[in-house]
Write a protein that holds these residues in place. Sequence first.
Motif, mmCIF file in Angstrom:
data_model
loop_
_atom_site.group_PDB
_atom_site.id
_atom_site.type_symbol
_atom_site.label_atom_id
_atom_site.label_comp_id
_atom_site.label_asym_id
_atom_site.label_seq_id
_atom_site.Cartn_x
_atom_site.Cartn_y
_atom_site.Cartn_z
ATOM 1 N N GLY A 41 0.816 -1.210 0.000
ATOM 2 C CA GLY A 41 0.000 0.000 0.000
ATOM 3 C C GLY A 41 0.850 1.261 0.000
ATOM 4 O O GLY A 41 2.081 1.233 0.080
ATOM 5 N N ALA A 42 0.179 2.405 -0.046
ATOM 6 C CA ALA A 42 0.841 3.706 -0.170
ATOM 7 C C ALA A 42 1.798 4.008 0.977
ATOM 8 O O ALA A 42 2.777 4.726 0.796
ATOM 9 N N LYS A 43 1.560 3.451 2.164
ATOM 10 C CA LYS A 43 2.447 3.691 3.307
ATOM 11 C C LYS A 43 3.698 2.817 3.244
ATOM 12 O O LYS A 43 4.602 2.972 4.060
ATOM 13 N N GLY A 44 3.749 1.889 2.306
ATOM 14 C CA GLY A 44 4.940 1.073 2.089
ATOM 15 C C GLY A 44 5.134 -0.028 3.108
ATOM 16 O O GLY A 44 4.291 -0.289 3.956
ATOM 17 N N VAL A 45 6.286 -0.670 2.977
ATOM 18 C CA VAL A 45 6.680 -1.743 3.886
ATOM 19 C C VAL A 45 8.165 -1.600 4.168
ATOM 20 O O VAL A 45 8.945 -1.240 3.291
ATOM 21 N N THR A 46 8.549 -1.842 5.424
ATOM 22 C CA THR A 46 9.950 -1.861 5.817
ATOM 23 C C THR A 46 10.314 -3.292 6.168
ATOM 24 O O THR A 46 9.607 -3.939 6.939
ATOM 25 N N VAL A 47 11.394 -3.790 5.584
ATOM 26 C CA VAL A 47 11.892 -5.124 5.920
ATOM 27 C C VAL A 47 13.124 -4.924 6.778
ATOM 28 O O VAL A 47 14.093 -4.294 6.353
ATOM 29 N N GLU A 48 13.064 -5.448 7.977
ATOM 30 C CA GLU A 48 14.137 -5.267 8.955
ATOM 31 C C GLU A 48 14.725 -6.629 9.304
ATOM 32 O O GLU A 48 14.003 -7.495 9.797
ATOM 33 N N THR A 49 16.010 -6.816 9.014
ATOM 34 C CA THR A 49 16.632 -8.100 9.328
ATOM 35 C C THR A 49 18.110 -7.913 9.670
ATOM 36 O O THR A 49 18.815 -7.155 9.021
ATOM 37 N N ALA A 50 18.545 -8.618 10.710
ATOM 38 C CA ALA A 50 19.948 -8.600 11.102
ATOM 39 C C ALA A 50 20.724 -9.710 10.409
ATOM 40 O O ALA A 50 21.948 -9.668 10.333
ATOM 41 N N ASN A 51 20.024 -10.731 9.882
ATOM 42 C CA ASN A 51 20.670 -11.863 9.249
ATOM 43 C C ASN A 51 20.314 -11.905 7.764
ATOM 44 O O ASN A 51 20.927 -11.228 6.958
ATOM 45 N N ALA A 52 19.308 -12.670 7.398
ATOM 46 C CA ALA A 52 18.899 -12.764 6.000
ATOM 47 C C ALA A 52 17.408 -13.038 5.923
ATOM 48 O O ALA A 52 16.854 -13.740 6.761
ATOM 49 N N ALA A 53 16.769 -12.466 4.920
ATOM 50 C CA ALA A 53 15.338 -12.653 4.721
ATOM 51 C C ALA A 53 15.029 -12.631 3.233
ATOM 52 O O ALA A 53 15.785 -12.074 2.441
ATOM 53 N N THR A 54 13.888 -13.234 2.883
ATOM 54 C CA THR A 54 13.466 -13.324 1.492
ATOM 55 C C THR A 54 12.021 -12.879 1.357
ATOM 56 O O THR A 54 11.178 -13.264 2.159
ATOM 57 N N LEU A 55 11.760 -12.081 0.342
ATOM 58 C CA LEU A 55 10.399 -11.819 -0.118
ATOM 59 C C LEU A 55 10.276 -12.593 -1.417
ATOM 60 O O LEU A 55 10.782 -12.159 -2.454
ATOM 61 N N ASP A 56 9.649 -13.757 -1.366
ATOM 62 C CA ASP A 56 9.606 -14.655 -2.518
ATOM 63 C C ASP A 56 8.279 -14.513 -3.264
ATOM 64 O O ASP A 56 7.550 -15.463 -3.475
ATOM 65 N N ALA A 57 7.956 -13.274 -3.591
ATOM 66 C CA ALA A 57 6.759 -12.966 -4.373
ATOM 67 C C ALA A 57 6.981 -11.597 -4.996
ATOM 68 O O ALA A 57 7.586 -10.724 -4.377
ATOM 69 N N LYS A 58 6.514 -11.405 -6.206
ATOM 70 C CA LYS A 58 6.691 -10.102 -6.850
ATOM 71 C C LYS A 58 5.737 -9.093 -6.225
ATOM 72 O O LYS A 58 4.524 -9.274 -6.235
ATOM 73 N N ALA A 59 6.301 -8.024 -5.674
ATOM 74 C CA ALA A 59 5.508 -6.990 -5.018
ATOM 75 C C ALA A 59 4.947 -6.014 -6.046
ATOM 76 O O ALA A 59 5.653 -5.579 -6.949
ATOM 77 N N THR A 60 3.682 -5.671 -5.881
ATOM 78 C CA THR A 60 3.034 -4.661 -6.700
ATOM 79 C C THR A 60 2.327 -3.685 -5.766
ATOM 80 O O THR A 60 2.236 -3.913 -4.576
#
Length: 128
Positions: free
Chosen positions: A65-84
């Motif tokens: 959405g318009a407010k966005g998303v923050t991904v916070e990680t100290a190690n490793a993370a995956t977003l395994d989907a195309k974001a729209t």
Amino acid sequence: MTSFANAGVLTVEDSRFEMDQVRPSYVTSNTQQPGTVNLNGVTLAPFTTNMVATLIGNVAKLNIGAKGVTVETANAATLDAKATGTGTITKKGAGYLSMQATDLPVKVDEGTAAFAIPGTGGSGTITP
């Protein structure tokens, strides 16, 4: 989290959402379809700090959405989907984020972001 694994919808707004793995792809029944995840004003983070986490995986739609998303990680993370959608994806924390290519703006405040292009690319901007 099985509600959106069967073509359901998960909507999270204006909050922190921590998880270690959300992978509807583990659903093996032919009658079940991946669902939709809507994120708006959300900070995504692994629940277990030192774990490599698939935060969102194999969903039919990942809407930011318009407010966005923050991904916070100290190690490793995956977003395994195309974001729209309309918001910005912001990466924070010293860790590594891998994600599919997107048309959305991506801002890397800390750490590293890597993009995979499975079939179709993206045209968003990356801001260091």
